[in-house]
Scaffold this active site. Structure first.
Site, PDB file in Angstrom:
ATOM      1  N   ASP A  56      15.104   7.586   7.572  1.00 46.05           N
ATOM      2  CA  ASP A  56      16.419   6.970   7.505  1.00 46.05           C
ATOM      3  C   ASP A  56      17.174   7.416   8.753  1.00 46.05           C
ATOM      4  OD1 ASP A  56      19.080   6.321   7.089  1.00 46.05           O
ATOM      5  OD2 ASP A  56      19.162   7.066   5.035  1.00 46.05           O
ATOM      6  N   TYR A 147      28.978  -7.670  12.416  1.00 47.62           N
ATOM      7  CA  TYR A 147      27.653  -7.457  13.008  1.00 47.62           C
ATOM      8  C   TYR A 147      27.762  -7.532  14.525  1.00 47.62           C
ATOM      9  CZ  TYR A 147      22.826  -8.395  14.432  1.00 47.62           C
ATOM     10  OH  TYR A 147      21.602  -8.364  15.060  1.00 47.62           O
ATOM     11  N   ALA A 149      30.362  -6.947  16.339  1.00 47.29           N
ATOM     12  CA  ALA A 149      31.073  -5.763  16.834  1.00 47.29           C
ATOM     13  C   ALA A 149      30.160  -4.554  16.905  1.00 47.29           C
ATOM     14  CB  ALA A 149      32.272  -5.469  15.933  1.00 47.29           C
ATOM     15  N   LYS A 151      26.952  -4.589  17.379  1.00 48.79           N
ATOM     16  CA  LYS A 151      26.012  -4.782  18.482  1.00 48.79           C
ATOM     17  C   LYS A 151      26.710  -4.713  19.845  1.00 48.79           C
ATOM     18  CE  LYS A 151      22.146  -5.067  16.277  1.00 48.79           C
ATOM     19  NZ  LYS A 151      21.085  -4.062  16.493  1.00 48.79           N
TER      20      LYS A 151
END
Length: 244
Positions: A56, A147, A149, A151
């Site tokens: 994780d 999403y 933002a 990236k």
């Protein structure tokens, strides 16, 4: 590509991570594949050139332990591909705070934790980092703003780290894929019909008229690992989406 490179690919169970790991193995690299999905890593059978670890990327202890395993097995790390990530589709009115937090925790914090854990090895090797951004980080769109933002944050981390690590000979780049057919959408809870509709809508806006395939993105990731005079670049691999 040099056939003796050693490195880590996160998100290696499926999609762009798996496609990249497969291509690197074809080029003769040794690859440690990390993913939160243990079942998805079964394809990485241990044959001397691969290692698989359930990790994780938001858990510092798991990341540190996996990094130590790679050092113990191969003694060095020449490259890192930060491909682990999640996707959220939803308007500002509909998106849930928990989704936003998870999005940034995996896409941004996870990328940071993994890079930190392997940084001493990458500095020693004068190695390469390739992050996964997105074309929506370069060109605004509706329905997946958070999403985008996350990236965009990855893209800016890439540029900043490239400046920070250049004196150590470490190159840091990113690819910004356009709409690509991967399990990312199913993992976000989108059913097959919704995914197909979403990709068809995106394909209609792409200058080259179609969505991408994972191998088309993976080829550029491997090139950025191999090229020794490119750093700080966020490369759109998107069929022209970012310029349309």
């Amino acid at each position: 590509m040099r056939p003796d490179l050693v490195g880590v690919v996160t998100g290696a169970a499926s999609g762009l991570g798996r496609a990249t790991a497969e291509l690197l193995l074809e080029h003769g690299a040794r690859v440690a594949g990390w993913d939160v999905s243990g079942d998805g890593l079964e394809w990485l059978s241990d044959r001397g050139t691969t290692r698989a670890a359930v990790v994780d990327v938001t858990d510092p202890a798991q990341v540190a332990a996996a990094a130590e395993q790679v050092r113990g097995a191969w003694g060095r790390v020449d490259f890192l591909v930060n491909s682990a990530g999640v996707f959220v589709l939803g308007s500002l009115a509909d998106v849930e705070v928990a989704e936003v937090r998870r999005l940034f925790d995996i896409n941004v914090t996870g990328t940071t934790l993994v890079t930190q854990a392997l940084l001493p090895d990458l500095v020693a090797a004068r190695g390469a980092v390739v992050n996964l951004s997105s074309t929506v980080a370069l060109k605004p769109s509706v329905s997946n703003a958070h999403y985008a933002a996350s990236k965009a944050a990855v893209a800016q981390l890439t540029r900043c780290w490239a400046l920070e690590l250049a004196p150590h000979g470490v190159r840091v780049n990113a690819v910004a894929p356009g709409p690509t057919s991967t399990p990312l959408f199913a993992a976000a809870g989108m059913d097959l019909a919704t995914t197909e509709s979403f990709l068809a809508q995106r394909a209609a806006t792409i200058p080259l008229g179609r969505t991408g395939e994972p191998t088309e993105v993976a080829r550029w990731i491997t090139r950025l690992i191999d090229d020794e005079w490119v750093t700080g670049h966020v490369l759109p691999v998107d069929g022209g989406t970012s310029i349309a």
